[in-house]
Design a protein around this motif. Structure first.
Motif, PDB file in Angstrom:
ATOM      1  N   PHE A 185       0.831  -1.201   0.000  1.00  0.00           N
ATOM      2  CA  PHE A 185       0.000   0.000   0.000  1.00  0.00           C
ATOM      3  C   PHE A 185       0.868   1.254   0.000  1.00  0.00           C
ATOM      4  O   PHE A 185       0.642   2.186  -0.785  1.00  0.00           O
ATOM      5  CB  PHE A 185      -0.939   0.002   1.207  1.00  0.00           C
ATOM      6  CG  PHE A 185      -1.752   1.256   1.322  1.00  0.00           C
ATOM      7  CD1 PHE A 185      -2.876   1.426   0.542  1.00  0.00           C
ATOM      8  CD2 PHE A 185      -1.382   2.267   2.191  1.00  0.00           C
ATOM      9  CE1 PHE A 185      -3.629   2.593   0.628  1.00  0.00           C
ATOM     10  CE2 PHE A 185      -2.121   3.433   2.284  1.00  0.00           C
ATOM     11  CZ  PHE A 185      -3.250   3.590   1.502  1.00  0.00           C
ATOM     12  N   VAL A 186       1.875   1.278   0.861  1.00  0.00           N
ATOM     13  CA  VAL A 186       2.763   2.438   0.940  1.00  0.00           C
ATOM     14  C   VAL A 186       3.479   2.642  -0.392  1.00  0.00           C
ATOM     15  O   VAL A 186       3.579   3.772  -0.887  1.00  0.00           O
ATOM     16  CB  VAL A 186       3.772   2.279   2.099  1.00  0.00           C
ATOM     17  CG1 VAL A 186       4.886   3.301   2.016  1.00  0.00           C
ATOM     18  CG2 VAL A 186       3.050   2.395   3.434  1.00  0.00           C
ATOM     19  N   ALA A 187       3.962   1.581  -0.995  1.00  0.00           N
ATOM     20  CA  ALA A 187       4.669   1.698  -2.277  1.00  0.00           C
ATOM     21  C   ALA A 187       3.736   2.210  -3.370  1.00  0.00           C
ATOM     22  O   ALA A 187       4.117   3.069  -4.173  1.00  0.00           O
ATOM     23  CB  ALA A 187       5.262   0.352  -2.669  1.00  0.00           C
ATOM     24  N   ILE A 188       2.513   1.714  -3.386  1.00  0.00           N
ATOM     25  CA  ILE A 188       1.552   2.120  -4.421  1.00  0.00           C
ATOM     26  C   ILE A 188       1.132   3.575  -4.239  1.00  0.00           C
ATOM     27  O   ILE A 188       0.993   4.313  -5.205  1.00  0.00           O
ATOM     28  CB  ILE A 188       0.332   1.184  -4.417  1.00  0.00           C
ATOM     29  CG1 ILE A 188       0.743  -0.190  -4.929  1.00  0.00           C
ATOM     30  CG2 ILE A 188      -0.816   1.751  -5.229  1.00  0.00           C
ATOM     31  CD1 ILE A 188      -0.294  -1.278  -4.717  1.00  0.00           C
ATOM     32  N   VAL A 189       0.940   3.997  -3.000  1.00  0.00           N
ATOM     33  CA  VAL A 189       0.477   5.357  -2.738  1.00  0.00           C
ATOM     34  C   VAL A 189       1.634   6.358  -2.770  1.00  0.00           C
ATOM     35  O   VAL A 189       1.523   7.416  -3.390  1.00  0.00           O
ATOM     36  CB  VAL A 189      -0.263   5.427  -1.383  1.00  0.00           C
ATOM     37  CG1 VAL A 189      -0.549   6.850  -0.975  1.00  0.00           C
ATOM     38  CG2 VAL A 189      -1.553   4.631  -1.467  1.00  0.00           C
ATOM     39  N   LEU A 190       2.735   6.040  -2.107  1.00  0.00           N
ATOM     40  CA  LEU A 190       3.818   7.012  -1.994  1.00  0.00           C
ATOM     41  C   LEU A 190       4.679   7.123  -3.257  1.00  0.00           C
ATOM     42  O   LEU A 190       5.294   8.159  -3.476  1.00  0.00           O
ATOM     43  CB  LEU A 190       4.696   6.688  -0.793  1.00  0.00           C
ATOM     44  CG  LEU A 190       4.058   6.953   0.563  1.00  0.00           C
ATOM     45  CD1 LEU A 190       5.064   6.686   1.674  1.00  0.00           C
ATOM     46  CD2 LEU A 190       3.519   8.352   0.677  1.00  0.00           C
ATOM     47  N   GLY A 191       4.711   6.083  -4.060  1.00  0.00           N
ATOM     48  CA  GLY A 191       5.494   6.141  -5.295  1.00  0.00           C
ATOM     49  C   GLY A 191       5.058   7.291  -6.200  1.00  0.00           C
ATOM     50  O   GLY A 191       5.874   8.165  -6.542  1.00  0.00           O
ATOM     51  N   PRO A 192       3.800   7.336  -6.585  1.00  0.00           N
ATOM     52  CA  PRO A 192       3.344   8.451  -7.427  1.00  0.00           C
ATOM     53  C   PRO A 192       3.443   9.819  -6.741  1.00  0.00           C
ATOM     54  O   PRO A 192       3.724  10.825  -7.393  1.00  0.00           O
ATOM     55  CB  PRO A 192       1.875   8.111  -7.716  1.00  0.00           C
ATOM     56  CG  PRO A 192       1.781   6.650  -7.527  1.00  0.00           C
ATOM     57  CD  PRO A 192       2.777   6.310  -6.453  1.00  0.00           C
ATOM     58  N   ILE A 193       3.235   9.858  -5.433  1.00  0.00           N
ATOM     59  CA  ILE A 193       3.348  11.126  -4.713  1.00  0.00           C
ATOM     60  C   ILE A 193       4.789  11.633  -4.758  1.00  0.00           C
ATOM     61  O   ILE A 193       5.034  12.817  -5.007  1.00  0.00           O
ATOM     62  CB  ILE A 193       2.848  10.972  -3.259  1.00  0.00           C
ATOM     63  CG1 ILE A 193       1.337  10.786  -3.258  1.00  0.00           C
ATOM     64  CG2 ILE A 193       3.245  12.173  -2.411  1.00  0.00           C
ATOM     65  CD1 ILE A 193       0.751  10.461  -1.901  1.00  0.00           C
ATOM     66  N   ALA A 194       5.752  10.745  -4.514  1.00  0.00           N
ATOM     67  CA  ALA A 194       7.161  11.138  -4.578  1.00  0.00           C
ATOM     68  C   ALA A 194       7.543  11.584  -5.986  1.00  0.00           C
ATOM     69  O   ALA A 194       8.268  12.571  -6.165  1.00  0.00           O
ATOM     70  CB  ALA A 194       8.048   9.979  -4.131  1.00  0.00           C
ATOM     71  N   TRP A 195       7.030  10.902  -6.989  1.00  0.00           N
ATOM     72  CA  TRP A 195       7.316  11.272  -8.374  1.00  0.00           C
ATOM     73  C   TRP A 195       6.767  12.661  -8.680  1.00  0.00           C
ATOM     74  O   TRP A 195       7.452  13.494  -9.267  1.00  0.00           O
ATOM     75  CB  TRP A 195       6.709  10.236  -9.316  1.00  0.00           C
ATOM     76  CG  TRP A 195       6.880  10.577 -10.760  1.00  0.00           C
ATOM     77  CD1 TRP A 195       7.988  10.392 -11.522  1.00  0.00           C
ATOM     78  CD2 TRP A 195       5.901  11.183 -11.599  1.00  0.00           C
ATOM     79  NE1 TRP A 195       7.761  10.843 -12.791  1.00  0.00           N
ATOM     80  CE2 TRP A 195       6.485  11.335 -12.870  1.00  0.00           C
ATOM     81  CE3 TRP A 195       4.598  11.609 -11.409  1.00  0.00           C
ATOM     82  CZ2 TRP A 195       5.806  11.902 -13.931  1.00  0.00           C
ATOM     83  CZ3 TRP A 195       3.911  12.175 -12.465  1.00  0.00           C
ATOM     84  CH2 TRP A 195       4.512  12.316 -13.716  1.00  0.00           C
TER      85      TRP A 195
END
Length: 85
Positions: free
Chosen positions: A41-51
Motif C-alpha cells: 500500500f505504501v509503495a503504491i500510494v507514496l510512489g506516485p506522490i514522490a514522483w
C-alpha cells in the motif's frame, strides 16, 4: 473498528490450526501477510506522490500541505474515536 477485525481474524487463524507449532506458524504467516500488504500500500500510494513532488516545487508544496491536513484529520478522528469509545 478495523483493529478489532484484525484481532478477530488472527484469533480465527489460530483456532483453525493445531495447537503448538502449527498455531505459531499460522499466526506468524498472518502477521507477515499484514506487513506485506501495508508495504505494498505504501509503495503504491507514496510512489506516485514522490514522483509528482520531484516534478515541481509547487507540486511538492501542495502535496505537503494536503498530506499534512489529511494526517491531522485522521489523527483528530482517531482521538475522538478513542474518547467516545
Amino acid at each position: 473498528r478495523a483493529h478489532e477485525g484484525v484481532w478477530a481474524a488472527a484469533a480465527e487463524v489460530c483456532k483453525r490450526r493445531r495447537p503448538g507449532t502449527g498455531r505459531v506458524i499460522a499466526l506468524l504467516a498472518f502477521n507477515l501477510g499484514i506487513e506485506v500488504a501495508q508495504l505494498a500500500f505504501v509503495a503504491i500510494v507514496l510512489g506516485p506522490i514522490a514522483w509528482a513532488a520531484k516534478k515541481s516545487d509547487k507540486a511538492y508544496a501542495v502535496i505537503v500541505r494536503v498530506g499534512s491536513a489529511l494526517i491531522a484529520l485522521l489523527a483528530m478522528f482517531w482521538v475522538v474515536e478513542r474518547i467516545i469509545g
